[in-house]
Design an enzyme around this catalytic site. Structure first.
Site, short mmCIF file in Angstrom:
data_model
loop_
_atom_site.label_atom_id
_atom_site.label_comp_id
_atom_site.label_asym_id
_atom_site.label_seq_id
_atom_site.Cartn_x
_atom_site.Cartn_y
_atom_site.Cartn_z
N ASP A 210 0.83 -1.21 0.00
CA ASP A 210 0.00 0.00 0.00
C ASP A 210 0.87 1.26 0.00
O ASP A 210 1.74 1.42 0.85
CB ASP A 210 -0.85 -0.03 1.27
N GLU A 264 1.92 -0.38 -4.80
CA GLU A 264 0.91 0.57 -5.27
C GLU A 264 1.62 1.89 -5.53
O GLU A 264 2.03 2.58 -4.61
CB GLU A 264 -0.20 0.78 -4.23
O1 ISL Z 1 -6.35 8.31 -4.69
C1 ISL Z 1 -6.55 8.33 -3.52
C2 ISL Z 1 -6.16 9.47 -2.65
O2 ISL Z 1 -6.96 10.54 -3.02
C3 ISL Z 1 -7.19 7.22 -2.86
O3 ISL Z 1 -8.18 6.62 -3.65
C4 ISL Z 1 -6.29 6.16 -2.34
O4 ISL Z 1 -6.13 6.59 -1.05
C5 ISL Z 1 -4.90 6.02 -2.95
O5 ISL Z 1 -5.04 5.45 -4.17
C6 ISL Z 1 -4.03 5.16 -2.01
O6 ISL Z 1 -4.72 3.96 -1.78
C7 ISL Z 1 -4.27 3.10 -0.76
O7 ISL Z 1 -4.01 3.77 0.48
C8 ISL Z 1 -5.10 4.33 1.19
C9 ISL Z 1 -6.36 3.47 1.23
O8 ISL Z 1 -7.48 4.28 1.60
C10 ISL Z 1 -6.63 2.84 -0.12
O9 ISL Z 1 -7.76 1.99 -0.05
C11 ISL Z 1 -5.39 2.08 -0.54
O10 ISL Z 1 -5.61 1.36 -1.75
C12 ISL Z 1 -4.59 4.54 2.61
O11 ISL Z 1 -4.12 3.31 3.10
#
Ligand code: ISL
Length: 556
Positions: A210, A264
Site C-alpha cells: 500500500d 501501489e
Molecule cells: O487516490 C486516492 C487518494 O486521493 C485514494 O483513492 C487512495 O487513497 C490512494 O489510491 C491510495 O490507496 C491506498 O491507500 C489508502 C487506502 O485508503 C486505499 O484503499 C489504498 O488502496 C490509505 O491506506
C-alpha cells in the site's frame, strides 16, 4: 521478447490475479460484513474462473476508519472477518486448488490504535516516540502545509500525556487515525520485516504494498508549492531513500522466499516506475500505476478521457517497463469506480457487451492481469442518491474541504462517477435478497441491478460476461503470444477502435462504442481463420458490431 535476466521465468508473469475486498465479498455469519469463511466458500468459483493468485485487501485487526487500511495489529485477523483458523483454512483451500495468496502490506502508516502509536503519543521520551513522525508546530500551526488525502491538514496536534507544552504534531498523509510510520528508524523497518516473515512463514506468496513509494519522506519536510499541493502524491512518492528501503526489504526478507511483490505506485510516473520494477535492481516485481485509472480525475473532479489518449498511455506504460520490467494490467480496484461504468457503457442494453470488451482488453494486454471482484460479472457503479449513501472517509473528508465553494449537487455528481464505494458494494452472487451476499443488513447497499447482474445467473449462461472472462483466461493460459509476446498499437489515432498486435500470431481489435465499426486490416496481414469474438471479416475489413471484439490469429 522480454529479456528476463532471472534464470527461469517467474510464475507471477503468467498469473491472472483476482482482487478480493473481503468486506464486500461474502458474509457467512449474517453481520452484514464479508468474512474469510465467505472466501473459503467461494474457492470453487475462483478455481472455475481460472485465476492463479488472489490479492486479499487487508484482513488484519483494524478499527476500520479506512476499512482495514488502518491496522491495529498486523498479526491478528479482524474479528468481523473471523479468526486465524479461518485464515489458515482459506489459505489451505486456495493452496489445494493451486491458487496463491498475496496479502496487503500497509506499512506507510498504522492505525492510531496500534500499540506502537499508543506508546508513541505518551510523550517525547517514550521509546516508541520515533516510530512515527512528530514535529513541533510552526507559527502556531502545523509544521508545514501538507494536506491529507482524506481532507484537512496532514498534521494533527497531540498533547500526549504531559502538559500541553510537551505536545507535538504527528504526520498522517491520510486520516488522522492513520499516523505515518517513520521508516528512517531502523527499528520500524525491523518490525515490518518481522511481520512480513510471520505471514510468509504461514504460506502467503507475497504482498501488494500500500502506497509504498510514500515511506521515504522529504528531508526537512519543506512546504509544498501551490502546484505541488494540487497533487502532493508526486512529492510524497519522491523521497530520497525509497530504493534503499526496498532493496533492504528484499535482502532482509523477500529474497528468502518465492514471492510476488506489487507496489501501489500512487504518485509515481511511468519513467520512475521503471526503476521500481527493473528486475536487475531487485526492488519490486510489479507496480499498480494510476495513469490509466486516474486519467480523467483531477482531485475529486471527474474530467474526461478519449480512446486515443487511453491507447497512448498503454503504449507509454509498455515502453516504460522496458526489457527488464513487467506491468500490471487492470481497469479497476477498490479505490476506483467500476470499469464498465468508467471505460465501458453501463446502459442495461450495452453493459454486457462493453464489459466483455474491457475484460478482453485486460486479459490480452502485455503484463499480469488483475481482475477486481465483480469485474468478471460486469458489475456497475451504484446509483448513489445522496452523500449519506456513501461510507467512505475520502468522500466525506473531501466534501468538508470543498463545501464552502462547491455545490453539494456538483460534488455528488463527481462522487457518484468516481467514488471508491462504487467498487465496494457487495458482490452480486444471486438475484435474491441482498444479492446473496448476506442474510443480514449489508454494511453498504447492494446494487439493485443484482437482479440482472449476478454470478448465479451468469454461470448458467454461455453468453455471459462470466463465461467470456473464463474463456479468455483459459485462452490466455495457452497463448505464448498473450503471455510473452510484444505489444504494438496498430491504429493509435482511431477514435473508437483499439487494435493491436500481440506477439507474432495475434491481433486484437475492440470497438469502444455503440456504432458498428469497419476497420481495414493492415495490408501485410494474412489472417488465419475466422475471428474469435463478435466481429466478421468482410474482404479486407474487420466489421466490429457495437461494443464488438475480435481476436484474430495471423500468420507471422
Ligand atoms: O487516490 C486516492 C487518494 O486521493 C485514494 O483513492 C487512495 O487513497 C490512494 O489510491 C491510495 O490507496 C491506498 O491507500 C489508502 C487506502 O485508503 C486505499 O484503499 C489504498 O488502496 C490509505 O491506506
Amino acid at each position: 521478447m522480454n529479456a528476463d535476466p532471472i534464470a527461469q521465468r517467474p510464475w507471477w508473469k503468467d498469473a491472472v490475479v483476482y482482487q478480493i475486498y473481503p468486506r464486500s465479498f461474502l458474509d457467512t455469519d449474517g453481520d452484514g460484513v464479508g468474512d474469510l469463511p465467505g472466501i473459503t466458500a467461494r474457492l470453487d468459483y475462483l478455481q472455475a474462473l481460472g485465476v492463479d493468485v488472489v490479492w486479499l485487501s487487508p484482513h488484519f485487526d483494524s478499527p476500520n476508519a479506512d476499512n482495514g487500511y488502518d491496522i491495529r495489529d498486523y498479526r491478528k485477523v479482524m474479528a468481523q472477518f473471523g479468526t486465524m483458523a479461518d485464515f489458515d483454512a482459506m489459505l489451505a483451500g486456495m493452496t489445494a486448488r493451486g491458487i496463491r495468496l498475496i496479502i496487503d502490506l500497509v506499512v506507510n502508516h498504522s492505525s492510531d490504535e496500534h500499540a506502537w502509536f499508543v506508546e508513541s503519543r505518551k510523550g517525547r521520551d517514550n521509546p516508541y516516540r520515533d516510530y512515527y513522525i512528530w514535529r513541533d508546530g510552526k507559527e502556531g500551526g502545523p509544521p508545514n502545509n501538507y494536506g491529507a488525502f482524506f481532507g484537512g491538514p496532514a498534521w494533527t496536534f497531540d498533547p500526549g500525556e504531559g502538559d500541553e507544552a510537551s505536545g507535538q504534531y504527528y504526520l498522517h498523509y491520510f486520516a488522522a487515525k492513520q499516523p505515518d510510520l517513520n521508516w528512517e528508524n531502523p527499528k520500524v523497518r525491523g518490525e515490518v520485516y518481522d511481520l512480513m516473515r510471520f505471514w510468509l512463514d504461514k504460506g502467503v506468496s507475497g504482498f501488494r504494498m500500500d502506497v509504498i513509494p510514500f515511506i521515504s519522506k522529504q528531508p526537512g519536510l519543506p512546504d509544498l508549492t501551490p502546484r505541488e499541493r494540487r497533487a502532493p502524491q508526486f512529492v510524497y512518492a519522491a523521497g530520497p531513500r525509497l530504493h534503499e528501503y526496498l532493496r533492504e526489504m528484499r535482502r532482509e526478507v523477500l529474497d528468502h522466499y518465492d514471492t510476488m511483490t506489487v507496489g501501489e505506485a500512487f504518485g509515481v510516473r511511468p519513467d520512475q516506475a521503471r526503476d521500481l520494477i527493473d528486475s536487475r535492481r531487485r526492488e519490486l516485481d510489479l507496480v499498480i500505476n494510476f495513469d490509466i485509472v486516474r486519467m480523467d480525475i483531477d482531485g475529486w473532479r471527474k474530467t474526461s478521457w478519449t480512446l486515443p489518449r487511453l491507447k497512448a498511455l498503454y503504449t507509454e506504460l509498455d515502453q516504460a517497463a522496458g526489457p527488464f520490467g513487467w506491468n500490471t494490467q487492470f481497469l479497476s480496484n477498490h479505490d476506483n469506480p467500476r470499469s464498465v461504468s468508467h471505460f465501458g457503457d453501463d446502459d442495461p442494453d450495452w453493459v454486457e457487451q462493453s464489459a466483455k470488451v474491457l475484460n478482453t482488453l485486460i486479459l490480452t494486454q502485455r503484463g499480469t492481469p488483475f481482475l477486481y471482484q465483480g469485474e468478471e460479472l460486469g458489475m456497475t457503479n451504484y446509483p448513489f442518491a445522496t452523500l449519506d449513501d456513501f461510507d467512505d472517509l475520502e468522500v466525506a473528508g473531501r466534501w468538508r474541504d470543498v463545501k464552502h465553494r462547491v455545490s453539494e449537487e456538483e460534488y455528488l455528481a463527481n462522487a457518484r462517477a468516481m467514488g471508491r464505494d462504487n467498487s465496494r458494494t457487495p458482490m452480486q452472487w444471486t438475484s435474491g435478497p441482498n444479492g446473496g451476499f448476506t442474510t443480514g443488513k449489508p454494511w453498504l447497499a447492494v446494487n439493485p441491478n443484482t437482479a440482472a447482474i449476478n454470478a448465479e445467473d451468469e454461470a448458467a449462461r454461455p453468453d455471459s460476461v462470466l463465461a467470456h472472462t473464463r474463456a479468455l483466461i483459459a485462452f490466455r493460459r495457452g497463448s505464448t503470444d498473450l503471455k510473452e509476446g510484444d505489444y504494438r498499437d496498430l491504429d493509435p489515432e482511431h477514435p473508437r477502435v483499439f487494435a493491436y498486435r500481440r506477439g507474432a500470431g495475434l491481433l486484437v481489435a475492440l470497438n469502444f462504442g455503440r456504432e458498428t465499426a469497419r476497420w481495414p486490416l493492415p495490408e501485410d496481414l494474412a489472417v488465419d481463420g475466422p475471428a474469435f469474438g463478435t466481429a466478421e471479416i468482410d474482404g479486407r475489413d474487420l466489421v466490429l458490431p457495437g461494443w464488438g471484439w475480435a481476436i484474430l490469429r495471423v500468420r507471422p
